[in-house]
Design a protein around this motif. Structure first.
Motif, PDB file in Angstrom:
ATOM      1  N   LEU A   1       0.815  -1.210   0.000  1.00  0.00           N
ATOM      2  CA  LEU A   1       0.000   0.000   0.000  1.00  0.00           C
ATOM      3  C   LEU A   1       0.853   1.267   0.000  1.00  0.00           C
ATOM      4  CD1 LEU A   1      -2.779   1.401   0.235  1.00  0.00           C
ATOM      5  CD2 LEU A   1      -2.527   1.197   2.718  1.00  0.00           C
ATOM      6  N   PHE A   2       1.799   1.342   0.929  1.00  0.00           N
ATOM      7  CA  PHE A   2       2.591   2.563   1.076  1.00  0.00           C
ATOM      8  C   PHE A   2       3.859   2.573   0.229  1.00  0.00           C
ATOM      9  CE2 PHE A   2       0.192   2.639   5.131  1.00  0.00           C
ATOM     10  CZ  PHE A   2      -0.489   3.834   4.894  1.00  0.00           C
ATOM     11  N   GLY A   3       4.165   1.463  -0.412  1.00  0.00           N
ATOM     12  CA  GLY A   3       5.362   1.432  -1.237  1.00  0.00           C
ATOM     13  C   GLY A   3       6.634   1.462  -0.410  1.00  0.00           C
ATOM     14  N   VAL A   4       6.608   0.787   0.723  1.00  0.00           N
ATOM     15  CA  VAL A   4       7.797   0.651   1.563  1.00  0.00           C
ATOM     16  C   VAL A   4       8.312  -0.769   1.345  1.00  0.00           C
ATOM     17  CG1 VAL A   4       8.717   0.653   3.905  1.00  0.00           C
ATOM     18  CG2 VAL A   4       6.935   2.295   3.250  1.00  0.00           C
ATOM     19  N   TRP A   5       9.372  -0.872   0.561  1.00  0.00           N
ATOM     20  CA  TRP A   5       9.872  -2.188   0.149  1.00  0.00           C
ATOM     21  C   TRP A   5       8.696  -3.029  -0.354  1.00  0.00           C
ATOM     22  CZ3 TRP A   5      13.146  -3.031   5.141  1.00  0.00           C
ATOM     23  CH2 TRP A   5      14.322  -2.275   5.056  1.00  0.00           C
ATOM     24  N   ALA A   6       7.977  -2.469  -1.305  1.00  0.00           N
ATOM     25  CA  ALA A   6       6.772  -3.126  -1.827  1.00  0.00           C
ATOM     26  C   ALA A   6       7.084  -4.493  -2.417  1.00  0.00           C
ATOM     27  CB  ALA A   6       6.103  -2.230  -2.864  1.00  0.00           C
ATOM     28  N   ASP A   7       8.314  -4.674  -2.903  1.00  0.00           N
ATOM     29  CA  ASP A   7       8.689  -5.997  -3.422  1.00  0.00           C
ATOM     30  C   ASP A   7       8.668  -7.035  -2.298  1.00  0.00           C
ATOM     31  OD1 ASP A   7      10.913  -4.687  -2.276  1.00  0.00           O
ATOM     32  OD2 ASP A   7      12.339  -5.594  -3.655  1.00  0.00           O
ATOM     33  N   LEU A   8       9.203  -6.684  -1.140  1.00  0.00           N
ATOM     34  CA  LEU A   8       9.184  -7.585   0.005  1.00  0.00           C
ATOM     35  C   LEU A   8       7.749  -7.837   0.463  1.00  0.00           C
ATOM     36  CD1 LEU A   8      10.544  -9.221   2.248  1.00  0.00           C
ATOM     37  CD2 LEU A   8      10.725  -7.081   3.558  1.00  0.00           C
TER      38      LEU A   8
ATOM     39  N   MET B   1       4.006 -11.436  -9.492  1.00  0.00           N
ATOM     40  CA  MET B   1       4.283 -10.459 -10.550  1.00  0.00           C
ATOM     41  C   MET B   1       4.616  -9.094  -9.956  1.00  0.00           C
ATOM     42  SD  MET B   1       1.685 -11.281 -13.704  1.00  0.00           S
ATOM     43  CE  MET B   1       0.197 -11.389 -12.742  1.00  0.00           C
ATOM     44  N   LEU B   2       3.893  -8.696  -8.897  1.00  0.00           N
ATOM     45  CA  LEU B   2       4.204  -7.425  -8.236  1.00  0.00           C
ATOM     46  C   LEU B   2       5.605  -7.451  -7.644  1.00  0.00           C
ATOM     47  CD1 LEU B   2       0.972  -6.355  -6.329  1.00  0.00           C
ATOM     48  CD2 LEU B   2       2.063  -5.201  -8.254  1.00  0.00           C
ATOM     49  N   PHE B   3       5.975  -8.580  -7.054  1.00  0.00           N
ATOM     50  CA  PHE B   3       7.326  -8.714  -6.521  1.00  0.00           C
ATOM     51  C   PHE B   3       8.356  -8.447  -7.624  1.00  0.00           C
ATOM     52  CE2 PHE B   3      10.976 -11.655  -6.211  1.00  0.00           C
ATOM     53  CZ  PHE B   3      11.651 -11.033  -5.170  1.00  0.00           C
ATOM     54  N   ALA B   4       8.197  -9.102  -8.761  1.00  0.00           N
ATOM     55  CA  ALA B   4       9.131  -8.909  -9.873  1.00  0.00           C
ATOM     56  C   ALA B   4       9.065  -7.482 -10.400  1.00  0.00           C
ATOM     57  CB  ALA B   4       8.820  -9.906 -10.994  1.00  0.00           C
ATOM     58  N   PHE B   5       7.876  -6.959 -10.513  1.00  0.00           N
ATOM     59  CA  PHE B   5       7.658  -5.607 -11.022  1.00  0.00           C
ATOM     60  C   PHE B   5       8.360  -4.570 -10.149  1.00  0.00           C
ATOM     61  CE2 PHE B   5       4.425  -2.024 -11.395  1.00  0.00           C
ATOM     62  CZ  PHE B   5       4.820  -1.628 -12.656  1.00  0.00           C
ATOM     63  N   PHE B   6       8.120  -4.652  -8.841  1.00  0.00           N
ATOM     64  CA  PHE B   6       8.745  -3.691  -7.929  1.00  0.00           C
ATOM     65  C   PHE B   6      10.244  -3.903  -7.827  1.00  0.00           C
ATOM     66  CE2 PHE B   6       4.399  -3.337  -5.992  1.00  0.00           C
ATOM     67  CZ  PHE B   6       4.207  -2.014  -6.335  1.00  0.00           C
ATOM     68  N   SER B   7      10.701  -5.147  -7.857  1.00  0.00           N
ATOM     69  CA  SER B   7      12.135  -5.426  -7.774  1.00  0.00           C
ATOM     70  C   SER B   7      12.881  -4.892  -8.990  1.00  0.00           C
ATOM     71  CB  SER B   7      12.390  -6.928  -7.662  1.00  0.00           C
ATOM     72  OG  SER B   7      11.878  -7.420  -6.456  1.00  0.00           O
ATOM     73  N   ALA B   8      12.268  -4.986 -10.144  1.00  0.00           N
ATOM     74  CA  ALA B   8      12.928  -4.572 -11.385  1.00  0.00           C
ATOM     75  C   ALA B   8      12.792  -3.073 -11.644  1.00  0.00           C
ATOM     76  CB  ALA B   8      12.355  -5.353 -12.564  1.00  0.00           C
ATOM     77  N   ALA B   9      11.653  -2.496 -11.286  1.00  0.00           N
ATOM     78  CA  ALA B   9      11.401  -1.100 -11.659  1.00  0.00           C
ATOM     79  C   ALA B   9      11.023  -0.225 -10.475  1.00  0.00           C
ATOM     80  CB  ALA B   9      10.278  -1.059 -12.695  1.00  0.00           C
ATOM     81  N   GLY B  10      11.303  -0.671  -9.269  1.00  0.00           N
ATOM     82  CA  GLY B  10      10.860   0.020  -8.068  1.00  0.00           C
ATOM     83  C   GLY B  10      11.190   1.485  -7.991  1.00  0.00           C
ATOM     84  N   HIS B  11      12.403   1.881  -8.328  1.00  0.00           N
ATOM     85  CA  HIS B  11      12.790   3.288  -8.240  1.00  0.00           C
ATOM     86  C   HIS B  11      12.138   4.126  -9.321  1.00  0.00           C
ATOM     87  CE1 HIS B  11      15.587   3.018  -4.955  1.00  0.00           C
ATOM     88  NE2 HIS B  11      16.225   2.018  -5.530  1.00  0.00           N
TER      89      HIS B  11
ATOM     90  N   PRO C   1      12.985  -0.615  -3.997  1.00  0.00           N
ATOM     91  CA  PRO C   1      12.899  -2.043  -3.709  1.00  0.00           C
ATOM     92  C   PRO C   1      13.996  -2.507  -2.751  1.00  0.00           C
ATOM     93  CG  PRO C   1      13.841  -1.698  -5.873  1.00  0.00           C
ATOM     94  CD  PRO C   1      13.444  -0.353  -5.374  1.00  0.00           C
ATOM     95  N   LEU C   2      13.722  -3.586  -2.060  1.00  0.00           N
ATOM     96  CA  LEU C   2      14.725  -4.230  -1.224  1.00  0.00           C
ATOM     97  C   LEU C   2      15.572  -5.167  -2.069  1.00  0.00           C
ATOM     98  CD1 LEU C   2      15.806  -4.649   1.654  1.00  0.00           C
ATOM     99  CD2 LEU C   2      14.147  -6.497   1.905  1.00  0.00           C
ATOM    100  N   PHE C   3      14.932  -5.820  -3.038  1.00  0.00           N
ATOM    101  CA  PHE C   3      15.604  -6.759  -3.933  1.00  0.00           C
ATOM    102  C   PHE C   3      15.865  -6.079  -5.262  1.00  0.00           C
ATOM    103  CE2 PHE C   3      12.948  -9.198  -1.045  1.00  0.00           C
ATOM    104  CZ  PHE C   3      13.852 -10.073  -0.504  1.00  0.00           C
ATOM    105  N   ASN C   4      16.853  -6.559  -5.979  1.00  0.00           N
ATOM    106  CA  ASN C   4      17.180  -6.002  -7.295  1.00  0.00           C
ATOM    107  C   ASN C   4      17.256  -7.142  -8.297  1.00  0.00           C
ATOM    108  OD1 ASN C   4      17.954  -4.373  -9.384  1.00  0.00           O
ATOM    109  ND2 ASN C   4      20.031  -4.054  -8.643  1.00  0.00           N
TER     110      ASN C   4
END
Length: 139
Positions: A62-69, A116-126, A135-138
């Motif tokens: 929701l808040f986009g705090v390490w949304a991938d995690l 998919m959100l995990f991958a999405f945020f990890s790849a394009a989070g910034h 993202p926490l993961f890259n």
């Protein structure tokens, strides 16, 4: 425009999990009885633990705090829940079987969306914007 659409999607997606988290944490005894009926080990602890997973994962998305995690935490909740709580293959009553199959498929589909959100945020989070952290993961 993409940032706003992603934010709206995060809000809609997280709302389901945050509502479930409140149920797990405020009605733990009743939910533990059902989990025990389904054969979940340590049902009260499982209900509270899953409530925490839902809460942390939902708030993170929701808040986009390490949304991938957060999305990954939701996957960790959803897949075991599908198999432990909705074993439609064990049902003999056709109506119960259909109800459990719908719930099983819903949980598996939501796990796929969260993955998919995990991958999405990890790849394009910034690059997404409208998040509080990257993202926490890259990937």
């Amino acid at each position: 425009m993409v940032n706003v659409l992603v934010l709206i999607g995060r809000i809609l997606f997280a709302a389901l999990f945050l509502g479930s988290a409140m149920g797990h944490l405020t009605k733990a005894d009743a939910m533990a009885q059902y989990a025990q009926f389904r054969g979940v080990p340590s049902p009260k602890l499982a209900v509270i633990g899953s409530g925490v997973l839902l809460l942390v994962g939902g708030l993170s998305v929701l808040f986009g705090v390490w949304a991938d995690l957060g999305a990954l935490l939701l996957v960790i909740f959803l897949l075991p829940t599908a198999f432990l709580m909705h074993p439609f293959w064990k049902e003999t009553d056709p109506e119960a079987k259909q109800t459990e199959m719908i719930s099983f498929n819903k949980d598996v589909a939501l796990a796929g969306a969260a993955l998919m959100l995990f991958a999405f945020f990890s790849a394009a989070g910034h690059c997404l914007g409208l998040t509080l952290t990257g993202p926490l993961f890259n990937l």
